[in-house]
Design a protein around this motif. Sequence first.
Motif, PDB file in Angstrom:
ATOM      1  N   SER A   1       0.969  -1.321   0.147  1.00  0.00           N
ATOM      2  CA  SER A   1       0.005  -0.108  -0.135  1.00  0.00           C
ATOM      3  C   SER A   1       0.961   1.188   0.032  1.00  0.00           C
ATOM      4  O   SER A   1       0.526   2.285  -0.595  1.00  0.00           O
ATOM      5  CB  SER A   1      -1.082  -0.059   1.117  1.00  0.00           C
ATOM      6  OG  SER A   1      -0.216   0.235   2.349  1.00  0.00           O
TER       7      SER A   1
ATOM      8  N   PRO B   1     -11.002   6.867  10.890  1.00  0.00           N
ATOM      9  CA  PRO B   1     -11.406   5.386  10.260  1.00  0.00           C
ATOM     10  C   PRO B   1     -12.655   4.620  10.938  1.00  0.00           C
ATOM     11  O   PRO B   1     -13.377   3.894  10.088  1.00  0.00           O
ATOM     12  CB  PRO B   1     -10.093   4.662  10.501  1.00  0.00           C
ATOM     13  CG  PRO B   1      -9.009   5.452  10.746  1.00  0.00           C
ATOM     14  CD  PRO B   1      -9.852   6.769  11.344  1.00  0.00           C
TER      15      PRO B   1
ATOM     16  N   MET C   1     -17.704   0.446   5.124  1.00  0.00           N
ATOM     17  CA  MET C   1     -16.760  -0.208   4.318  1.00  0.00           C
ATOM     18  C   MET C   1     -16.792  -1.927   4.280  1.00  0.00           C
ATOM     19  O   MET C   1     -16.642  -2.534   3.455  1.00  0.00           O
ATOM     20  CB  MET C   1     -15.324   0.344   4.615  1.00  0.00           C
ATOM     21  CG  MET C   1     -15.054   1.705   4.122  1.00  0.00           C
ATOM     22  SD  MET C   1     -15.147   1.786   2.253  1.00  0.00           S
ATOM     23  CE  MET C   1     -14.080   0.863   1.882  1.00  0.00           C
TER      24      MET C   1
ATOM     25  N   TYR D   1     -17.296  -4.326   1.462  1.00  0.00           N
ATOM     26  CA  TYR D   1     -16.387  -5.317   1.001  1.00  0.00           C
ATOM     27  C   TYR D   1     -16.974  -6.696   1.429  1.00  0.00           C
ATOM     28  O   TYR D   1     -16.645  -7.547   0.453  1.00  0.00           O
ATOM     29  CB  TYR D   1     -15.158  -5.389   2.112  1.00  0.00           C
ATOM     30  CG  TYR D   1     -14.060  -4.331   1.702  1.00  0.00           C
ATOM     31  CD1 TYR D   1     -14.487  -3.031   0.908  1.00  0.00           C
ATOM     32  CD2 TYR D   1     -12.933  -4.684   1.800  1.00  0.00           C
ATOM     33  CE1 TYR D   1     -13.150  -2.673   0.496  1.00  0.00           C
ATOM     34  CE2 TYR D   1     -11.695  -4.058   1.715  1.00  0.00           C
ATOM     35  CZ  TYR D   1     -11.987  -2.770   0.885  1.00  0.00           C
ATOM     36  OH  TYR D   1     -11.062  -1.945   0.281  1.00  0.00           O
TER      37      TYR D   1
ATOM     38  N   LEU E   1      -7.655  -0.462   0.598  1.00  0.00           N
ATOM     39  CA  LEU E   1      -8.134   0.534   1.636  1.00  0.00           C
ATOM     40  C   LEU E   1      -7.214   1.570   2.140  1.00  0.00           C
ATOM     41  O   LEU E   1      -7.326   2.689   2.317  1.00  0.00           O
ATOM     42  CB  LEU E   1      -8.868  -0.090   2.783  1.00  0.00           C
ATOM     43  CG  LEU E   1      -9.735   0.610   3.776  1.00  0.00           C
ATOM     44  CD1 LEU E   1     -10.869   1.254   2.963  1.00  0.00           C
ATOM     45  CD2 LEU E   1     -10.432  -0.399   4.778  1.00  0.00           C
ATOM     46  N   TYR E   2      -6.117   1.070   2.428  1.00  0.00           N
ATOM     47  CA  TYR E   2      -4.739   1.869   3.013  1.00  0.00           C
ATOM     48  C   TYR E   2      -4.172   2.735   1.871  1.00  0.00           C
ATOM     49  O   TYR E   2      -3.627   3.749   2.077  1.00  0.00           O
ATOM     50  CB  TYR E   2      -3.807   0.731   3.496  1.00  0.00           C
ATOM     51  CG  TYR E   2      -4.095   0.115   4.956  1.00  0.00           C
ATOM     52  CD1 TYR E   2      -5.426   0.455   5.603  1.00  0.00           C
ATOM     53  CD2 TYR E   2      -3.262  -0.963   5.349  1.00  0.00           C
ATOM     54  CE1 TYR E   2      -5.539  -0.317   6.675  1.00  0.00           C
ATOM     55  CE2 TYR E   2      -3.748  -1.427   6.541  1.00  0.00           C
ATOM     56  CZ  TYR E   2      -4.883  -1.214   7.268  1.00  0.00           C
ATOM     57  OH  TYR E   2      -5.004  -1.795   8.457  1.00  0.00           O
TER      58      TYR E   2
ATOM     59  N   PHE F   1      -6.517   5.447   1.462  1.00  0.00           N
ATOM     60  CA  PHE F   1      -6.399   6.329   2.769  1.00  0.00           C
ATOM     61  C   PHE F   1      -5.048   7.371   2.875  1.00  0.00           C
ATOM     62  O   PHE F   1      -5.059   8.325   3.181  1.00  0.00           O
ATOM     63  CB  PHE F   1      -6.432   5.478   4.030  1.00  0.00           C
ATOM     64  CG  PHE F   1      -6.801   6.258   5.106  1.00  0.00           C
ATOM     65  CD1 PHE F   1      -7.791   6.879   5.543  1.00  0.00           C
ATOM     66  CD2 PHE F   1      -5.604   6.338   6.073  1.00  0.00           C
ATOM     67  CE1 PHE F   1      -8.283   7.504   6.784  1.00  0.00           C
ATOM     68  CE2 PHE F   1      -5.695   7.138   7.317  1.00  0.00           C
ATOM     69  CZ  PHE F   1      -6.999   7.596   7.976  1.00  0.00           C
TER      70      PHE F   1
ATOM     71  N   PHE G   1      -9.539  -0.369  10.755  1.00  0.00           N
ATOM     72  CA  PHE G   1      -9.996  -1.176   9.550  1.00  0.00           C
ATOM     73  C   PHE G   1      -9.594  -2.658   9.957  1.00  0.00           C
ATOM     74  O   PHE G   1     -10.113  -3.326   9.587  1.00  0.00           O
ATOM     75  CB  PHE G   1      -9.455  -0.627   8.491  1.00  0.00           C
ATOM     76  CG  PHE G   1      -9.866   0.693   8.066  1.00  0.00           C
ATOM     77  CD1 PHE G   1     -11.168   0.893   7.965  1.00  0.00           C
ATOM     78  CD2 PHE G   1      -9.022   1.750   7.766  1.00  0.00           C
ATOM     79  CE1 PHE G   1     -11.818   1.899   7.649  1.00  0.00           C
ATOM     80  CE2 PHE G   1      -9.670   2.971   7.146  1.00  0.00           C
ATOM     81  CZ  PHE G   1     -10.991   3.096   7.159  1.00  0.00           C
TER      82      PHE G   1
ATOM     83  N   MET H   1     -12.366  -5.326   9.341  1.00  0.00           N
ATOM     84  CA  MET H   1     -12.303  -5.749   8.186  1.00  0.00           C
ATOM     85  C   MET H   1     -11.852  -7.285   7.889  1.00  0.00           C
ATOM     86  O   MET H   1     -11.889  -7.743   7.039  1.00  0.00           O
ATOM     87  CB  MET H   1     -11.778  -4.798   6.970  1.00  0.00           C
ATOM     88  CG  MET H   1     -12.054  -3.530   7.065  1.00  0.00           C
ATOM     89  SD  MET H   1     -13.674  -3.165   6.576  1.00  0.00           S
ATOM     90  CE  MET H   1     -13.680  -3.546   4.893  1.00  0.00           C
TER      91      MET H   1
END
Length: 318
Positions: A123, A161, A168, A172, A187-188, A191, A255, A259
């Motif tokens: 990321s 977040p 999210m 997802y 996501l990262y 962000f 997250f 997630m």
Amino acid sequence: MAVVSSRGQRLGNTIAIAAVVVVTFIMLAPIYWIISTSFKPRNLATTNPPTIVFQPEVSPFVKLFTKRVQLKPKEVVDYENAPWFEKLVFDGGERITRSGKGEIQLSGYPDRFINSLIIAITSTVLAVSMGTITAYGFSRFKVKGEADLLFFVLSTRMLPPIVVAIPMFLMYRAVGLNDSHLGLIILYTAFNVSFAVWLMKGFIDEIPKEYEEAALVDGYTRIQAFFRIVLPEAATGIAATAVFCFITAWNEYAFALIMTNRRAQTAPPFIPSQIGSGLPDWTVIAAGTFLFLLPVAIFTFLLRNHLLRGMSFGAIRK
């Protein structure tokens, strides 16, 4: 008057040095406490007053990387023929669990640590790459509504977040990205890319356009000028941006907690789950935290020569 001024200057320097020492001590004390706790026996982790001098041991790290269960009151173990690291666990009233083939069962920490490395590094590379290209476009070309677009990019960082984690998660789950490496990487990256754009734009603005114009006159294409002129000049800014993006992705908790569950879970939500029998085993938690700090410390140390320059780059215009 000169003597008084000299004394006042020395006093000011002494006060400044004392303030730096105090602030440094305050900032490093938690780090020392984490490191020291990761080498303490479990019974010394929560003593009151705290134990400063002790015999270091590596049993917290053995417990961190293995699965264990409490020894039963009359359970007999082969202590003499056991490996040295297993004896450390026996001494703590536990034993390492083994598979049906007799192989030692590892805990989930190594997988979570590797997940953190994969997700944070990927990321960061994506965020810095896209942020650099986007910042170059804003810096070198006239973009209609540039101020509004830059504010929109920045606005993606305004919500914490935890506020967007539940929506999210539902999105997802609908597309099958829940508990996946790709999901957290996307996501990262999203962000961090806004931060990378704003930071890199300041760096690229400081690179004179005449460098590229001279390269274009010499026959370079715009892309060649970007890769051969702009990127080398912006290396300091790229390094500084990469450090901040990596730290953000590496330390992210909300997250990762919501997630992911098992397959793509990173280290931050896993470390607090390391508990002993009934009470948290703080030595194991400290050991996991200490190892988790090392990649960021090493990465920042390797880029230390660029970091200070990157912090001030773009703040002073010639």
